[in-house]
Write a protein that holds these residues in place. Structure first.
Motif, PDB file in Angstrom:
ATOM      1  N   CYS A   1     -14.855   6.654 -10.318  1.00  0.00           N
ATOM      2  CA  CYS A   1     -13.863   7.554  -9.741  1.00  0.00           C
ATOM      3  C   CYS A   1     -14.230   8.979 -10.146  1.00  0.00           C
ATOM      4  CB  CYS A   1     -12.467   7.207 -10.244  1.00  0.00           C
ATOM      5  SG  CYS A   1     -11.174   8.348  -9.701  1.00  0.00           S
ATOM      6  N   VAL A   2     -14.014   9.922  -9.229  1.00  0.00           N
ATOM      7  CA  VAL A   2     -14.238  11.332  -9.524  1.00  0.00           C
ATOM      8  C   VAL A   2     -12.945  12.100  -9.288  1.00  0.00           C
ATOM      9  CG1 VAL A   2     -15.469  13.428  -8.813  1.00  0.00           C
ATOM     10  CG2 VAL A   2     -16.701  11.270  -9.019  1.00  0.00           C
ATOM     11  N   ALA A   3     -12.643  13.003 -10.224  1.00  0.00           N
ATOM     12  CA  ALA A   3     -11.496  13.894 -10.111  1.00  0.00           C
ATOM     13  C   ALA A   3     -11.914  15.293 -10.543  1.00  0.00           C
ATOM     14  CB  ALA A   3     -10.341  13.407 -10.988  1.00  0.00           C
ATOM     15  N   THR A   4     -11.487  16.288  -9.795  1.00  0.00           N
ATOM     16  CA  THR A   4     -11.707  17.689 -10.140  1.00  0.00           C
ATOM     17  C   THR A   4     -10.372  18.249 -10.623  1.00  0.00           C
ATOM     18  OG1 THR A   4     -13.443  17.922  -8.480  1.00  0.00           O
ATOM     19  CG2 THR A   4     -12.402  19.948  -9.252  1.00  0.00           C
ATOM     20  N   ILE A   5     -10.361  18.794 -11.834  1.00  0.00           N
ATOM     21  CA  ILE A   5      -9.114  19.262 -12.444  1.00  0.00           C
ATOM     22  C   ILE A   5      -9.230  20.737 -12.818  1.00  0.00           C
ATOM     23  CG2 ILE A   5      -7.503  18.949 -14.365  1.00  0.00           C
ATOM     24  CD1 ILE A   5      -8.386  15.994 -14.436  1.00  0.00           C
ATOM     25  N   ARG A   6      -8.268  21.520 -12.370  1.00  0.00           N
ATOM     26  CA  ARG A   6      -8.236  22.949 -12.671  1.00  0.00           C
ATOM     27  C   ARG A   6      -7.832  23.191 -14.126  1.00  0.00           C
ATOM     28  NH1 ARG A   6      -4.604  25.827  -8.150  1.00  0.00           N
ATOM     29  NH2 ARG A   6      -4.965  27.601  -9.526  1.00  0.00           N
ATOM     30  N   ASN A   7      -8.388  24.235 -14.729  1.00  0.00           N
ATOM     31  CA  ASN A   7      -7.966  24.662 -16.064  1.00  0.00           C
ATOM     32  C   ASN A   7      -6.591  25.303 -16.015  1.00  0.00           C
ATOM     33  OD1 ASN A   7     -10.317  23.820 -17.298  1.00  0.00           O
ATOM     34  ND2 ASN A   7     -11.275  25.840 -17.244  1.00  0.00           N
ATOM     35  N   ASN A   8      -6.310  26.016 -14.938  1.00  0.00           N
ATOM     36  CA  ASN A   8      -5.073  26.780 -14.814  1.00  0.00           C
ATOM     37  C   ASN A   8      -4.366  26.419 -13.507  1.00  0.00           C
ATOM     38  OD1 ASN A   8      -5.514  28.374 -17.214  1.00  0.00           O
ATOM     39  ND2 ASN A   8      -7.130  29.396 -16.059  1.00  0.00           N
ATOM     40  N   PRO A   9      -3.560  25.360 -13.511  1.00  0.00           N
ATOM     41  CA  PRO A   9      -2.838  24.990 -12.291  1.00  0.00           C
ATOM     42  C   PRO A   9      -1.949  26.147 -11.830  1.00  0.00           C
ATOM     43  CG  PRO A   9      -2.615  23.296 -13.970  1.00  0.00           C
ATOM     44  CD  PRO A   9      -3.250  24.482 -14.630  1.00  0.00           C
ATOM     45  N   GLY A  10      -1.712  26.180 -10.530  1.00  0.00           N
ATOM     46  CA  GLY A  10      -0.876  27.252  -9.991  1.00  0.00           C
ATOM     47  C   GLY A  10      -0.839  27.162  -8.480  1.00  0.00           C
ATOM     48  N   THR A  11      -0.945  28.288  -7.841  1.00  0.00           N
ATOM     49  CA  THR A  11      -0.942  28.351  -6.386  1.00  0.00           C
ATOM     50  C   THR A  11      -2.079  27.490  -5.837  1.00  0.00           C
ATOM     51  OG1 THR A  11      -0.120  30.610  -6.538  1.00  0.00           O
ATOM     52  CG2 THR A  11      -1.057  29.928  -4.423  1.00  0.00           C
ATOM     53  N   ALA A  12      -1.809  26.805  -4.741  1.00  0.00           N
ATOM     54  CA  ALA A  12      -2.818  25.930  -4.141  1.00  0.00           C
ATOM     55  C   ALA A  12      -4.073  26.720  -3.758  1.00  0.00           C
ATOM     56  CB  ALA A  12      -2.244  25.234  -2.911  1.00  0.00           C
ATOM     57  N   VAL A  13      -5.221  26.145  -4.109  1.00  0.00           N
ATOM     58  CA  VAL A  13      -6.528  26.703  -3.755  1.00  0.00           C
ATOM     59  C   VAL A  13      -7.383  25.577  -3.175  1.00  0.00           C
ATOM     60  CG1 VAL A  13      -6.446  28.522  -5.517  1.00  0.00           C
ATOM     61  CG2 VAL A  13      -7.523  26.329  -6.053  1.00  0.00           C
ATOM     62  N   THR A  14      -8.451  25.944  -2.506  1.00  0.00           N
ATOM     63  CA  THR A  14      -9.352  24.958  -1.940  1.00  0.00           C
ATOM     64  C   THR A  14     -10.113  24.250  -3.058  1.00  0.00           C
ATOM     65  OG1 THR A  14      -9.613  26.377  -0.018  1.00  0.00           O
ATOM     66  CG2 THR A  14     -11.208  24.591  -0.272  1.00  0.00           C
ATOM     67  N   MET A  15     -10.066  22.903  -3.031  1.00  0.00           N
ATOM     68  CA  MET A  15     -10.739  22.090  -4.046  1.00  0.00           C
ATOM     69  C   MET A  15     -11.316  20.848  -3.398  1.00  0.00           C
ATOM     70  SD  MET A  15      -7.884  22.177  -7.105  1.00  0.00           S
ATOM     71  CE  MET A  15      -8.879  21.171  -8.203  1.00  0.00           C
ATOM     72  N   SER A  16     -12.282  20.232  -4.089  1.00  0.00           N
ATOM     73  CA  SER A  16     -12.815  18.955  -3.622  1.00  0.00           C
ATOM     74  C   SER A  16     -13.273  18.105  -4.791  1.00  0.00           C
ATOM     75  CB  SER A  16     -13.998  19.174  -2.665  1.00  0.00           C
ATOM     76  OG  SER A  16     -15.104  19.731  -3.355  1.00  0.00           O
ATOM     77  N   ALA A  17     -13.386  16.817  -4.519  1.00  0.00           N
ATOM     78  CA  ALA A  17     -13.994  15.834  -5.427  1.00  0.00           C
ATOM     79  C   ALA A  17     -14.705  14.849  -4.523  1.00  0.00           C
ATOM     80  CB  ALA A  17     -12.932  15.128  -6.256  1.00  0.00           C
ATOM     81  N   TRP A  18     -15.925  14.474  -4.872  1.00  0.00           N
ATOM     82  CA  TRP A  18     -16.669  13.528  -4.046  1.00  0.00           C
ATOM     83  C   TRP A  18     -17.591  12.666  -4.896  1.00  0.00           C
ATOM     84  CZ3 TRP A  18     -21.937  13.915  -4.314  1.00  0.00           C
ATOM     85  CH2 TRP A  18     -22.463  15.140  -4.723  1.00  0.00           C
ATOM     86  N   ILE A  19     -17.949  11.520  -4.362  1.00  0.00           N
ATOM     87  CA  ILE A  19     -18.862  10.586  -5.023  1.00  0.00           C
ATOM     88  C   ILE A  19     -19.669   9.862  -3.959  1.00  0.00           C
ATOM     89  CG2 ILE A  19     -17.107   8.782  -5.136  1.00  0.00           C
ATOM     90  CD1 ILE A  19     -18.427   7.970  -7.871  1.00  0.00           C
ATOM     91  N   TYR A  20     -20.916   9.565  -4.281  1.00  0.00           N
ATOM     92  CA  TYR A  20     -21.815   8.910  -3.325  1.00  0.00           C
ATOM     93  C   TYR A  20     -22.806   8.039  -4.091  1.00  0.00           C
ATOM     94  CZ  TYR A  20     -25.390   8.443   0.314  1.00  0.00           C
ATOM     95  OH  TYR A  20     -26.300   7.952   1.215  1.00  0.00           O
ATOM     96  N   ILE A  21     -23.048   6.834  -3.583  1.00  0.00           N
ATOM     97  CA  ILE A  21     -24.052   5.926  -4.148  1.00  0.00           C
ATOM     98  C   ILE A  21     -25.230   5.877  -3.167  1.00  0.00           C
ATOM     99  CG2 ILE A  21     -24.526   3.588  -4.995  1.00  0.00           C
ATOM    100  CD1 ILE A  21     -22.333   5.040  -6.583  1.00  0.00           C
ATOM    101  N   PRO A  22     -26.361   6.533  -3.485  1.00  0.00           N
ATOM    102  CA  PRO A  22     -27.474   6.589  -2.539  1.00  0.00           C
ATOM    103  C   PRO A  22     -28.004   5.206  -2.133  1.00  0.00           C
ATOM    104  CG  PRO A  22     -27.785   8.191  -4.292  1.00  0.00           C
ATOM    105  CD  PRO A  22     -26.612   7.340  -4.679  1.00  0.00           C
TER     106      PRO A  22
END
Length: 149
Positions: free
Chosen positions: A70-91
């Motif tokens: 599982c992959v998760a991207t976590i902000r250091n400073n939560p707040g106003t919504a910003v563009t974010m992504s998390a992705w994973i791929y098995i070649p």
């Protein structure tokens, strides 16, 4: 790798089209309000991570009972919504998952079966992107790329 490149390209294009050019620093007093285990599940243990500049961290986790990553991207400073992504791929299996959108705290979870396979993974916050290729697969040395758009 095709998934990873297409995920990053799509994220970059969307970020540019949305006009995500906000400042990189958030309030110094804010702190992350979640963990990779809260996002992915308590059975997932963090096996790798990569900083996304000073904005946050993208985490690769693994559940040994079902073989899923599982992959998760976590902000250091939560707040106003910003563009974010998390992705994973098995070649090897060409299986992948991604999450992209406007978030206040984290992007993800993204899941894929990865037992016994090399993993490509990454994420972004605002205009800072991280991609890790060939990760967590023994003798192969992973490649990390961080870039700003």
């Amino acid at each position: 790798m095709r998934f990873a490149r297409s995920a990053l390209a799509a994220a970059a294009l969307a970020a540019v089209s949305v006009g995500t050019t906000t400042a990189l620093a958030g309030p110094a007093s804010a702190a992350p309000n979640t963990t990779p285990q809260k996002v992915c599940g308590s059975a997932y243990k963090t096996v790798n991570s990569a900083p996304i500049g000073s904005l946050g961290t993208v985490y690769l986790t693994y559940n040994s009972s079902n073989g899923n990553n599982c992959v998760a991207t976590i902000r250091n400073n939560p707040g106003t919504a910003v563009t974010m992504s998390a992705w994973i791929y098995i070649p090897d299996t060409e299986q992948g998952d991604e999450d992209y959108g406007q978030y206040t705290s984290y992007a993800g979870p993204t899941y894929v079966y990865g037992k016994g396979h090399c993993v490509d993974w990454g994420g972004h916050i605002r205009n800072v992107y991280v991609q890790v290729s060939g990760s967590n697969c023994g003798a192969l040395k992973e490649q990390r790329v961080t870039f700003t758009r």
